[in-house]
Enzyme design. Structure first.
Site, PDB file in Angstrom:
ATOM      1  N   GLU A 178       0.532  -1.033  -0.098  1.00  0.00           N
ATOM      2  CA  GLU A 178      -0.061   0.219   0.161  1.00  0.00           C
ATOM      3  C   GLU A 178       0.646   0.925   0.041  1.00  0.00           C
ATOM      4  O   GLU A 178       1.422   0.982   0.309  1.00  0.00           O
ATOM      5  CB  GLU A 178      -1.009   0.137   0.952  1.00  0.00           C
ATOM      6  CG  GLU A 178      -1.645   1.193   1.077  1.00  0.00           C
ATOM      7  CD  GLU A 178      -2.528   0.951   2.290  1.00  0.00           C
ATOM      8  OE1 GLU A 178      -3.827   1.612   2.097  1.00  0.00           O
ATOM      9  OE2 GLU A 178      -2.680   1.398   3.102  1.00  0.00           O
ATOM     10  N   GLY A 311       3.117   2.464  10.681  1.00  0.00           N
ATOM     11  CA  GLY A 311       2.731   1.663  11.626  1.00  0.00           C
ATOM     12  C   GLY A 311       2.446  -0.199  11.894  1.00  0.00           C
ATOM     13  O   GLY A 311       3.168  -0.834  12.619  1.00  0.00           O
ATOM     14  N   ALA A 312       1.957   0.452  10.990  1.00  0.00           N
ATOM     15  CA  ALA A 312       1.510  -1.149  10.543  1.00  0.00           C
ATOM     16  C   ALA A 312       0.247  -1.949   9.434  1.00  0.00           C
ATOM     17  O   ALA A 312       0.452  -0.161   9.095  1.00  0.00           O
ATOM     18  CB  ALA A 312      -0.140  -1.929  11.625  1.00  0.00           C
ATOM     19  N   MET A 313       0.262  -2.382   8.880  1.00  0.00           N
ATOM     20  CA  MET A 313      -0.331  -2.843   7.352  1.00  0.00           C
ATOM     21  C   MET A 313      -1.265  -3.859   7.442  1.00  0.00           C
ATOM     22  O   MET A 313      -1.374  -4.822   8.103  1.00  0.00           O
ATOM     23  CB  MET A 313       0.241  -2.912   6.299  1.00  0.00           C
ATOM     24  CG  MET A 313       0.095  -2.912   5.262  1.00  0.00           C
ATOM     25  SD  MET A 313      -1.039  -1.840   4.191  1.00  0.00           S
ATOM     26  CE  MET A 313      -1.889  -3.089   3.365  1.00  0.00           C
ATOM     27  N   GLU A 314      -2.733  -3.542   7.029  1.00  0.00           N
ATOM     28  CA  GLU A 314      -4.013  -4.239   7.303  1.00  0.00           C
ATOM     29  C   GLU A 314      -4.110  -5.874   5.880  1.00  0.00           C
ATOM     30  O   GLU A 314      -5.117  -6.392   5.914  1.00  0.00           O
ATOM     31  CB  GLU A 314      -5.317  -3.167   7.030  1.00  0.00           C
ATOM     32  CG  GLU A 314      -5.156  -3.047   5.696  1.00  0.00           C
ATOM     33  CD  GLU A 314      -5.172  -1.528   5.492  1.00  0.00           C
ATOM     34  OE1 GLU A 314      -5.836  -0.731   4.454  1.00  0.00           O
ATOM     35  OE2 GLU A 314      -4.133  -0.815   6.463  1.00  0.00           O
ATOM     36  N   HIS A 347      -7.171  -1.437  14.939  1.00  0.00           N
ATOM     37  CA  HIS A 347      -7.533  -0.753  14.196  1.00  0.00           C
ATOM     38  C   HIS A 347      -7.299  -1.521  12.382  1.00  0.00           C
ATOM     39  O   HIS A 347      -7.682  -1.736  11.767  1.00  0.00           O
ATOM     40  CB  HIS A 347      -6.080   0.248  13.902  1.00  0.00           C
ATOM     41  CG  HIS A 347      -5.810   1.077  12.125  1.00  0.00           C
ATOM     42  ND1 HIS A 347      -6.729   2.578  12.593  1.00  0.00           N
ATOM     43  CD2 HIS A 347      -6.045   1.137  11.329  1.00  0.00           C
ATOM     44  CE1 HIS A 347      -6.184   3.219  11.413  1.00  0.00           C
ATOM     45  NE2 HIS A 347      -5.306   2.165  10.630  1.00  0.00           N
ATOM     46  N   GLU A 348      -6.582  -2.430  12.908  1.00  0.00           N
ATOM     47  CA  GLU A 348      -5.950  -3.118  11.313  1.00  0.00           C
ATOM     48  C   GLU A 348      -6.543  -4.527  11.372  1.00  0.00           C
ATOM     49  O   GLU A 348      -7.391  -4.637  10.045  1.00  0.00           O
ATOM     50  CB  GLU A 348      -4.745  -3.472  12.034  1.00  0.00           C
ATOM     51  CG  GLU A 348      -3.239  -2.903  11.636  1.00  0.00           C
ATOM     52  CD  GLU A 348      -3.527  -1.146  10.921  1.00  0.00           C
ATOM     53  OE1 GLU A 348      -3.492  -2.087   9.057  1.00  0.00           O
ATOM     54  OE2 GLU A 348      -2.749  -0.657  10.865  1.00  0.00           O
ATOM     55  N   HIS A 351      -9.836  -2.647   9.507  1.00  0.00           N
ATOM     56  CA  HIS A 351     -10.029  -3.111   8.180  1.00  0.00           C
ATOM     57  C   HIS A 351     -10.115  -4.115   6.849  1.00  0.00           C
ATOM     58  O   HIS A 351     -10.005  -4.197   6.281  1.00  0.00           O
ATOM     59  CB  HIS A 351      -8.245  -2.640   7.768  1.00  0.00           C
ATOM     60  CG  HIS A 351      -7.873  -1.283   7.692  1.00  0.00           C
ATOM     61  ND1 HIS A 351      -8.693  -0.424   7.281  1.00  0.00           N
ATOM     62  CD2 HIS A 351      -6.485  -0.358   8.354  1.00  0.00           C
ATOM     63  CE1 HIS A 351      -8.147   0.552   7.302  1.00  0.00           C
ATOM     64  NE2 HIS A 351      -6.962   0.267   7.938  1.00  0.00           N
ATOM     65  N   GLU A 370      -9.244   4.637   6.538  1.00  0.00           N
ATOM     66  CA  GLU A 370      -8.284   5.333   7.479  1.00  0.00           C
ATOM     67  C   GLU A 370      -9.116   5.921   8.341  1.00  0.00           C
ATOM     68  O   GLU A 370      -9.065   5.579   9.517  1.00  0.00           O
ATOM     69  CB  GLU A 370      -7.200   5.471   7.016  1.00  0.00           C
ATOM     70  CG  GLU A 370      -6.038   4.789   5.986  1.00  0.00           C
ATOM     71  CD  GLU A 370      -5.685   3.389   6.344  1.00  0.00           C
ATOM     72  OE1 GLU A 370      -5.644   4.015   8.038  1.00  0.00           O
ATOM     73  OE2 GLU A 370      -5.299   3.145   5.628  1.00  0.00           O
TER      74      GLU A 370
END
Length: 819
Positions: A178, A311-314, A347-348, A351, A370
């Site tokens: 992403e 921070g992170a990726m879903e 949060h992730e 998604h 987001e």
């Protein structure tokens, strides 16, 4: 990098099978076929998006990474639906080596293999233009491309991350696609609307663990390597594809309906994944209930990556994280770290529904992903940890959005994206924080139950497809009967937000809205503002839509309420709206009294201070008014409110050091007198049975006093630090106050006495805990000596600091956690 031989391949051209004649001998070509024959490669250059005459349906992707050489080879076989006559296929590709001889297309059922006459790279557009001699037959066909690439060190595409195993540095292969970097791993239709099924195969060293979006269905060992076959995925966008190869440990649990949940870590760190695992299992269950749709995949893997840009990726079924956002060490992680892990995991996983199952049609609608995930992550954290009061802490998210959106150079929530290079620009506090705050405002206006049911209907309607902002508004409008599109249009299509000025005259409330700008000038924006207000009590509240520039409102009960001695009016009840409020002098004075007597809710106490500070900084109110208000918080009990008062005070102090240094001594005394009683109450050591918020407050208070040069705080910090330096397990310096101690220690460091600085570097070099490294990095610039600060900055830019850790270069109170 991307290399192509763009000249025609003579041998390929001479050997190419002849396409079947798709027209009758005496029938002239159709206009569409004629137009297709006239197409040239130049038609596809400089376009914002790929042409729509062909779309992928299924990818069969095979990758072979070489972890030692940091290269990879691969091939992709794509089932393509040709929907309109064309001699071209256009796909995204970047930083890949592709030879025209390694490209061919086979129309389904024809028995033919068509070889291209030309393969052209448009480097600036990151596309591969494949030209065939004949117009391709309509319907399904298979495009096959072989390619090679480099496992880069840029933390995007297919890249390498370095970790240590038994004292030896090793490479792992990681993907981060992403927003538009799948094209750096394999040629593809790299846009969110081109959803397809993925079947992934990896050839990797036998001793490594290979992970992808779906579970492994088969492994075949061939000497030193093994081929790992993964189950076919559901339909998804390219930016959600994930592949990881390295050495890992994991912890595992299962949801009630049998979904496997794992947290992968570096070897030896699996115990640090247990808290995130517990949160993930609860979150999958909660979101299944909230969205009224089961989690779509058979497993959920989460993995901590040593070098990771965001921070992170879903990624669907394989979420990647920074170590600081996933791992929690019971002995050495602070309460703030624990909360961050919980919120980021939620949060992730949000998604997986809102983003992965239902995907934005184009990056213009990024905020849907987001902003919503940010908002709903707090909903989950509040459900699991109500004692954290996270909805009060959510106001810090709103404040961050307020600050950016008050700049003249801000942008609307929805931004037209006309080139891939523009996408990264909108991953900011507007999309995340303002987006979340606007969603919260809408949920508060519509009501939680109506909002949830309408949202579930939206998820079901657009599952496995793409949606736009207007689709969400339509679902919410249908479910609520409210004019959602009209209300929200002004909040998503234009930048900025209003400040609503309030006056009370003859029993009428006089309201006026203007665009708030931090420069103090007035903008031209106008909004449909969902006003909420209460008067003297929270038992009766009123709400209405304020549509004009100014208006008067007759409100029932206002005259009677005004007669009371403790009369007050509060607009934007509990700060659920994304707007500021400016009260006339009389109303502001009464609100200050309501703050001092603790009549207002914690959220409203926060809001009164936040609005006053913003108005003061914009030159709309006097500094003395703000200082009098801060003094009213001397009996504050809520962590988030007091933390905001502290940070506001320190910001004033820093500005005064430049603008009015002659007043600095008085200001310092005012702030220390304000903070000292709180610090004496919480102390350095945790009390038996105290809660999460006390731990957060302790570190915030002591750090602030250290920054102000409070000598007794600095002395105690140095004493405890010296014990910690000799014994890292000492209870004298628990994780929640280490950052404060490090900041205090750096206050004693100067060019002629750098022992404290060297001690912190020693801790940085010896620890393998990312959160500890971040604490050190965030403290090094706290010395009052500019020469030491310069040396600290040089260290931060050195090879000793990883690229991921380098993203934490910030002042002591900066929001490092948001990176």
């Amino acid at each position: 990098r991307f290399w192509l031989n763009s000249s025609p391949n003579p041998s390929a051209s001479s050997e190419r099978p002849t396409l079947p004649n798709l027209s009758f001998p005496h029938t002239p070509p159709t206009p569409a076929v004629t137009m297709a024959a006239e197409q040239s490669a130049e038609h596809f250059r400089g376009q914002a998006r790929l042409p729509g005459f062909a779309a992928p349906r299924r990818y069969d992707l095979r990758l072979t990474p070489d972890l030692a050489a940091c290269t990879f080879a691969g091939s992709v076989s794509v089932s393509v639906d040709v929907a309109a006559p064309t001699r071209f296929l256009v796909v995204n590709a970047a930083d890949l080596d592709v030879s025209p001889g390694d490209v061919h297309f086979a129309p389904k059922g024809s028995g033919q293999v068509l070889l291209p006459v030309e393969v052209t790279s448009a480097l600036e557009d990151e596309i591969l233009i494949i030209r065939f001699n004949e117009v391709l037959p309509l319907g399904e066909g298979t495009l096959v491309i072989a390619f090679q690439g480099t496992l880069n060190d840029k933390m995007k595409g297919f890249y390498r991350s370095v970790y240590e195993l038994n004292g030896e540095k090793k490479n792992m292969a990681v993907t981060q696609f992403e927003p538009a970097d799948a094209r750096r791993c394999f040629p593809c239709w790299d846009e969110p609307s081109f959803k397809a099924v993925f079947k992934i195969t990896l050839e990797v060293p036998c001793e490594t663990v290979a992970l992808s979006n779906m579970p492994v269905v088969e492994e075949k060992v061939n000497g030193p390597t093994k081929t790992v076959y993964f189950q076919e995925s559901p339909i998804m966008s390219t930016y959600l594809v994930a592949v990881i190869v390295g050495m890992f440990d994991y912890v595992e649990a299962f949801t009630a309906d049998g979904t496997s949940v794992r947290v992968y870590t570096q070897v030896g760190k699996s115990a640090q994944g247990k808290f995130a695992l517990e949160v993930a299992v609860k979150t999958l269950i909660l979101f299944k209930e909230y969205f009224a749709v089961p989690y779509p995949l058979p497993k959920m893997d989460m993995i901590a990556i040593p070098d990771f840009a965001s921070g992170a990726m879903e990624n669907y079924g394989l979420v990647t994280y920074r170590e600081t956002a996933l791992l929690f060490d019971e002995r050495h992680s602070a309460a703030a770290n624990k909360q961050r892990v919980a919120v980021v995991v939620a949060h992730e996983l949000a998604h997986q529904w809102f983003g992965n199952l239902v995907t934005m049609e184009w990056w213009t609608h990024l905020w849907l992903n987001e902003g919503f995930a940010t908002w709903v992550s707090y909903l989950a954290a509040d459900r699991f940890f109500p004692e954290w009061n996270v909805w009060i802490q959510f106001l810090e998210e709103s404040t961050t959005g307020f600050r950016l959106d008050a700049l003249a150079g801000s942008h609307p929530i929805e931004v037209d994206v006309n080139h891939v290079d523009e996408i990264d620009e909108i991953f900011d506090a507007i999309s995340y924080r303002k987006g979340a705050a606007v969603i919260r405002m809408l949920q508060s206006y519509l009501g939680a139950e109506i909002f949830q049911k309408s949202l579930a209907a939206y998820i079901k309607r657009f599952a496995y497809s793409n949606a736009k902002t207007e689709d969400l508004w339509a679902a919410l409008e249908e479910g609520s009967g409210e004019p959602v599109k009209t209300l929200m249009h002004s909040w998503t299509k234009q930048q900025g937000y209003p400040v609503v000025s309030v006056k009370l005259k003859d029993g009428k409330l006089e309201l006026e809205q203007t665009q708030f700008l931090s420069s103090g000038s007035e903008g031209v924006g106008q909004w449909v503002v969902p006003i909420t207000l209460c008067c003297c009590s929270y038992s009766v509240q009123q709400k209405f839509l304020f549509r004009g520039k100014q208006d008067d409102f007759n409100l029932s009960g206002l005259v009677e309420c005004q007669k009371k001695d403790d009369f007050w009016i509060k607009l934007n009840v509990d700060q659920t709206g994304f707007y500021r409020v400016s009260y006339d002098e009389e109303l502001a004075s009464r609100l200050r009294h309501a703050v001092e007597t603790n009549i207002l809710s914690a959220a409203d106490r926060y809001g009164v201070l936040d609005d006053t500070y913003a108005l003061c900084m914009a030159g709309k109110q006097k500094l003395v008014t703000l200082l009098h208000l801060i003094a009213a918080y001397k009996n504050e009990t809520e962590y988030t409110v007091l933390a905001h008062a502290i940070n506001t005070s320190l910001s004033i102090y820093e500005m005064m050091a430049v603008a009015a240094p002659e007043e600095l001594v008085n200001m310092k005394k005012f702030l220390i007198d304000f903070l000292e009683p709180f610090a004496q109450r919480v102390g350095w050591d945790a009390k038996s049975g105290e809660g999460h918020l006390n731990a957060l407050l302790r570190g915030t208070l002591l750090s602030a006093l250290a920054e102000l040069g409070h000598q007794s705080t600095i002395d105690e910090a140095v004493r405890r630090f010296n014990v910690f330096l000799e014994d890292r397990e000492t209870p004298l310096l628990p994780p929640d106050v280490r950052k404060a101690a490090y900041v205090a220690l750096m206050q004693t460091v100067n060019k002629s006495n750098k022992s404290g600085y060297e001690s912190l570097l020693k801790i940085y070099r010896e620890t393998d805990l990312s959160q500890e490294k971040v604490r050190v990095l965030g403290s090094l610039a706290s010395s009052p000596d500019p020469d030491v600060v310069r040396e600290a900055l040089n260290f931060l830019l050195s090879s000793e600091v990883s690229k991921e850790s380098g993203l934490y270069i910030c002042a002591p109170r900066s929001d490092c956690s948001s990176a």
